[in-house]
Design a protein around this motif. Structure first.
Motif, PDB file in Angstrom:
ATOM      1  N   ALA A 188       0.897  -1.440   0.170  1.00 44.42           N
ATOM      2  CA  ALA A 188      -0.274   0.181  -0.047  1.00 44.42           C
ATOM      3  C   ALA A 188       0.908   1.146  -0.052  1.00 44.42           C
ATOM      4  O   ALA A 188       0.490   2.111  -0.625  1.00 44.42           O
ATOM      5  N   ALA A 189       1.279   1.513   1.020  1.00 44.52           N
ATOM      6  CA  ALA A 189       2.424   2.852   0.808  1.00 44.52           C
ATOM      7  C   ALA A 189       3.724   3.036  -0.851  1.00 44.52           C
ATOM      8  O   ALA A 189       3.795   4.372  -0.927  1.00 44.52           O
ATOM      9  N   ASP A 190       3.978   1.787  -1.250  1.00 44.48           N
ATOM     10  CA  ASP A 190       3.999   1.906  -2.568  1.00 44.48           C
ATOM     11  C   ASP A 190       3.223   2.450  -3.642  1.00 44.48           C
ATOM     12  O   ASP A 190       3.635   3.423  -4.486  1.00 44.48           O
ATOM     13  N   ILE A 191       1.951   2.351  -3.269  1.00 41.77           N
ATOM     14  CA  ILE A 191       0.590   3.059  -4.154  1.00 41.77           C
ATOM     15  C   ILE A 191       0.355   4.604  -3.868  1.00 41.77           C
ATOM     16  O   ILE A 191       0.414   5.656  -3.968  1.00 41.77           O
ATOM     17  N   LEU A 192       0.644   4.875  -2.253  1.00 51.70           N
ATOM     18  CA  LEU A 192       0.623   5.938  -1.301  1.00 51.70           C
ATOM     19  C   LEU A 192       1.598   7.005  -1.582  1.00 51.70           C
ATOM     20  O   LEU A 192       1.134   8.196  -1.674  1.00 51.70           O
ATOM     21  N   ASN A 193       2.583   6.496  -2.399  1.00 53.06           N
ATOM     22  CA  ASN A 193       4.116   7.546  -2.717  1.00 53.06           C
ATOM     23  C   ASN A 193       4.413   7.477  -3.625  1.00 53.06           C
ATOM     24  O   ASN A 193       5.363   7.450  -4.546  1.00 53.06           O
ATOM     25  N   ALA A 194       3.135   6.461  -4.457  1.00 54.47           N
ATOM     26  CA  ALA A 194       3.583   6.858  -5.747  1.00 54.47           C
ATOM     27  C   ALA A 194       4.799   6.078  -7.407  1.00 54.47           C
ATOM     28  O   ALA A 194       5.703   6.478  -7.541  1.00 54.47           O
ATOM     29  N   ARG A 195       4.906   5.014  -5.675  1.00 55.54           N
ATOM     30  CA  ARG A 195       5.928   4.050  -6.901  1.00 55.54           C
ATOM     31  C   ARG A 195       6.067   3.003  -7.798  1.00 55.54           C
ATOM     32  O   ARG A 195       5.437   1.986  -7.046  1.00 55.54           O
ATOM     33  N   TYR A 196       6.138   2.791  -8.791  1.00 53.98           N
ATOM     34  CA  TYR A 196       6.042   1.783  -9.882  1.00 53.98           C
ATOM     35  C   TYR A 196       7.099   1.373  -9.621  1.00 53.98           C
ATOM     36  O   TYR A 196       8.209   0.179  -9.056  1.00 53.98           O
ATOM     37  N   SER A 197       6.671   0.256 -10.563  1.00 50.62           N
ATOM     38  CA  SER A 197       7.407  -1.018 -10.637  1.00 50.62           C
ATOM     39  C   SER A 197       7.087  -2.251 -11.463  1.00 50.62           C
ATOM     40  O   SER A 197       5.797  -2.029 -11.604  1.00 50.62           O
ATOM     41  N   ASP A 198       7.786  -3.112 -11.457  1.00 52.91           N
ATOM     42  CA  ASP A 198       7.519  -4.947 -12.630  1.00 52.91           C
ATOM     43  C   ASP A 198       5.981  -4.925 -11.905  1.00 52.91           C
ATOM     44  O   ASP A 198       4.781  -5.442 -12.618  1.00 52.91           O
ATOM     45  N   GLU A 199       6.098  -5.695 -10.636  1.00 55.00           N
ATOM     46  CA  GLU A 199       4.984  -6.030  -9.905  1.00 55.00           C
ATOM     47  C   GLU A 199       3.166  -4.625  -9.753  1.00 55.00           C
ATOM     48  O   GLU A 199       2.045  -6.050 -10.163  1.00 55.00           O
ATOM     49  N   PHE A 200       3.385  -3.914  -9.588  1.00 47.28           N
ATOM     50  CA  PHE A 200       2.552  -2.979  -9.702  1.00 47.28           C
ATOM     51  C   PHE A 200       1.932  -2.974 -11.337  1.00 47.28           C
ATOM     52  O   PHE A 200       1.118  -2.987 -11.294  1.00 47.28           O
ATOM     53  N   ARG A 201       3.211  -2.587 -12.623  1.00 44.21           N
ATOM     54  CA  ARG A 201       2.391  -2.862 -13.876  1.00 44.21           C
ATOM     55  C   ARG A 201       1.498  -3.987 -13.951  1.00 44.21           C
ATOM     56  O   ARG A 201       0.281  -4.363 -15.007  1.00 44.21           O
ATOM     57  N   GLN A 202       1.978  -5.133 -13.690  1.00 40.27           N
ATOM     58  CA  GLN A 202       1.105  -6.943 -13.435  1.00 40.27           C
ATOM     59  C   GLN A 202      -0.308  -6.281 -12.943  1.00 40.27           C
ATOM     60  O   GLN A 202      -0.931  -6.829 -13.116  1.00 40.27           O
ATOM     61  N   LEU A 203      -0.237  -5.728 -11.477  1.00 36.53           N
ATOM     62  CA  LEU A 203      -1.359  -5.760 -11.147  1.00 36.53           C
ATOM     63  C   LEU A 203      -1.999  -4.715 -11.658  1.00 36.53           C
ATOM     64  O   LEU A 203      -3.676  -5.243 -12.114  1.00 36.53           O
ATOM     65  N   MET A 204      -1.961  -3.618 -12.380  1.00 37.86           N
ATOM     66  CA  MET A 204      -3.489  -3.777 -13.108  1.00 37.86           C
ATOM     67  C   MET A 204      -3.205  -4.134 -14.592  1.00 37.86           C
ATOM     68  O   MET A 204      -4.473  -3.162 -14.929  1.00 37.86           O
ATOM     69  N   GLU A 205      -2.211  -4.889 -14.700  1.00 40.27           N
ATOM     70  CA  GLU A 205      -2.965  -5.150 -16.237  1.00 40.27           C
ATOM     71  C   GLU A 205      -3.890  -6.530 -15.879  1.00 40.27           C
ATOM     72  O   GLU A 205      -5.216  -6.521 -16.665  1.00 40.27           O
ATOM     73  N   PHE A 206      -3.675  -6.577 -14.356  1.00 40.15           N
ATOM     74  CA  PHE A 206      -4.580  -7.619 -13.836  1.00 40.15           C
ATOM     75  C   PHE A 206      -6.083  -6.911 -13.313  1.00 40.15           C
ATOM     76  O   PHE A 206      -7.281  -7.400 -14.736  1.00 40.15           O
ATOM     77  N   GLN A 207      -5.957  -5.899 -13.739  1.00 38.02           N
ATOM     78  CA  GLN A 207      -7.628  -5.424 -13.235  1.00 38.02           C
ATOM     79  C   GLN A 207      -7.945  -4.987 -14.915  1.00 38.02           C
ATOM     80  O   GLN A 207      -8.878  -4.553 -14.493  1.00 38.02           O
ATOM     81  N   ILE A 247      -4.250   3.558 -21.074  1.00 34.90           N
ATOM     82  CA  ILE A 247      -3.919   3.243 -20.354  1.00 34.90           C
ATOM     83  C   ILE A 247      -3.210   2.452 -20.338  1.00 34.90           C
ATOM     84  O   ILE A 247      -1.591   2.483 -19.197  1.00 34.90           O
ATOM     85  N   GLU A 248      -3.105   1.405 -20.819  1.00 29.55           N
ATOM     86  CA  GLU A 248      -2.293   0.061 -21.173  1.00 29.55           C
ATOM     87  C   GLU A 248      -1.241   0.128 -21.596  1.00 29.55           C
ATOM     88  O   GLU A 248      -0.078   0.287 -20.895  1.00 29.55           O
ATOM     89  N   ARG A 249      -0.891   0.662 -22.602  1.00 29.92           N
ATOM     90  CA  ARG A 249      -0.484   1.559 -23.939  1.00 29.92           C
ATOM     91  C   ARG A 249       0.959   2.688 -23.414  1.00 29.92           C
ATOM     92  O   ARG A 249       1.476   2.551 -23.484  1.00 29.92           O
ATOM     93  N   ASP A 250       0.250   3.283 -21.913  1.00 31.18           N
ATOM     94  CA  ASP A 250       1.122   4.361 -21.277  1.00 31.18           C
ATOM     95  C   ASP A 250       1.928   3.116 -20.210  1.00 31.18           C
ATOM     96  O   ASP A 250       2.571   4.110 -19.479  1.00 31.18           O
ATOM     97  N   GLY A 251       1.599   1.980 -20.274  1.00 35.60           N
ATOM     98  CA  GLY A 251       2.854   0.993 -18.902  1.00 35.60           C
ATOM     99  C   GLY A 251       1.754   1.347 -18.048  1.00 35.60           C
ATOM    100  O   GLY A 251       2.494   0.814 -16.557  1.00 35.60           O
ATOM    101  N   CYS A 252       0.740   1.369 -18.272  1.00 37.20           N
ATOM    102  CA  CYS A 252      -0.188   1.959 -16.398  1.00 37.20           C
ATOM    103  C   CYS A 252       0.176   3.048 -15.536  1.00 37.20           C
ATOM    104  O   CYS A 252       0.688   2.325 -14.251  1.00 37.20           O
ATOM    105  N   ARG A 253       0.732   4.283 -15.864  1.00 43.25           N
ATOM    106  CA  ARG A 253       1.488   5.300 -15.176  1.00 43.25           C
ATOM    107  C   ARG A 253       0.345   5.626 -14.763  1.00 43.25           C
ATOM    108  O   ARG A 253       0.042   7.018 -14.700  1.00 43.25           O
ATOM    109  N   VAL A 254      -0.811   5.159 -13.460  1.00 46.70           N
ATOM    110  CA  VAL A 254      -1.598   5.792 -13.167  1.00 46.70           C
ATOM    111  C   VAL A 254      -1.542   6.848 -11.585  1.00 46.70           C
ATOM    112  O   VAL A 254      -2.403   7.069 -10.893  1.00 46.70           O
ATOM    113  N   LEU A 255      -0.269   6.298 -11.340  1.00 46.71           N
ATOM    114  CA  LEU A 255      -0.213   6.887  -9.811  1.00 46.71           C
ATOM    115  C   LEU A 255      -0.017   8.444  -9.874  1.00 46.71           C
ATOM    116  O   LEU A 255       0.133   9.648  -8.669  1.00 46.71           O
TER     117      LEU A 255
END
Length: 277
Positions: A188-207, A247-255
């Motif tokens: 949750a801290a990664d989202i609250l602090n707008a920290r991107y990662s491969d794991e976050f991108r995979q999470l968003m692709e799942f969503q 959003i997907e084309r932009d690499g899920c950079r929604v933070l």
């Protein structure tokens, strides 16, 4: 300003994609759906713009009295005055209008969801119920259209959640289920602090994949005899699915940004979808 003009002004200023789906409706239905949209915006703003939770609850309670007043023929607010003919002409149920307020109030009670089942209830109240009300305004003759409206509402709300992850986090809210954050190893801290990662991108692709599944389910459920009447929902689906693609084309950079389509592109998608449907 008349009640209808107030609602029209509210819808136009919002810049929402919903506004573009109303443009091609005949005037009576356009007035009715615009009044419904303005109502949703009013109660949503109570939660988003009122910092004191007690005051927000009091305001939502007042809106409940206004919905009751609609069915007694004595509302005060211009939005509810505009809703009166829509309730009468399209048989909008009191319970569903009140359930929209229940959904908004959930934002005052919780800012996280343990699993998708809990999130589904929220999506149902704030979006699927609106879809069911809207489908009655547009014209529904087959019971399967309710399944279409339900799933389309879930799809729209999931798209909103995906688009607004960063914006919601800045308000202290994370709608992505805790169970799924853990599954993809995103804190949750990664989202609250707008920290991107491969794991976050995979999470968003799942969503995104889940949202697309709900769009597909909705389209499969829509009966042919109601397709023409339900074109506003198809317009919205075209706009929102295009937003998911962006959003997907932009690499899920929604933070740290809010990805959006231009008004001109929304209008073009609306016109193209309306003609095709």
């Amino acid at each position: 300003m008349t009640p209808d003009e107030y609602c029209q002004d509210r819808a136009a200023k919002s810049g929402s994609s919903f506004y573009y789906s109303f443009l091609f409706l005949p005037p009576p239905r356009r007035r009715a759906i615009t009044a419904l949209y303005a109502f949703c915006r009013e109660v949503d703003d109570v939660v988003d713009e009122t910092e004191d939770v007690g005051i927000a609850r009091t305001q939502l309670a007042w809106w409940r009295t206004q919905i009751d007043a609609c069915f007694d023929g004595t509302p005060e607010h211009p939005v509810c005055l505009a809703l009166l003919p829509a309730i009468r002409d399209y048989g909008l149920p009191r319970e569903q209008l009140l359930e929209v307020i229940d959904g908004m109030e959930m934002d005052l009670d919780q800012s996280r969801y343990l699993d998708f089942k809990g999130l589904q209830l929220y999506c149902y109240r704030v979006a699927s119920v609106v879809g069911l009300l809207a489908s009655q305004i547009f014209g529904s003759t087959h019971r399967d259209t309710q399944k279409y409206a339900h799933d389309l509402g879930i799809a729209f709300q999931l798209t909103n959640i995906i688009r607004d992850v960063g914006e919601d986090a800045r308000r202290g809210r994370i709608y992505l289920p805790v169970e799924e954050l853990q599954r993809f190893n995103v804190r949750a801290a990664d989202i609250l602090n707008a920290r991107y990662s491969d794991e976050f991108r995979q999470l968003m692709e799942f969503q995104i994949a889940r949202a697309r599944q709900y769009y597909d389910q909705a389209m499969a459920a829509l009966p042919k005899q109601d397709r023409a009447a339900q074109r506003p929902g198809l317009v919205m689906a075209a706009i929102y699915r295009t937003l998911l693609d962006e959003i997907e084309r932009d690499g899920c950079r929604v933070l740290d940004r809010r990805i959006a389509l231009t008004p001109l592109r929304k209008l073009w998608l609306a016109w193209k979808t309306w003609l095709k449907s």
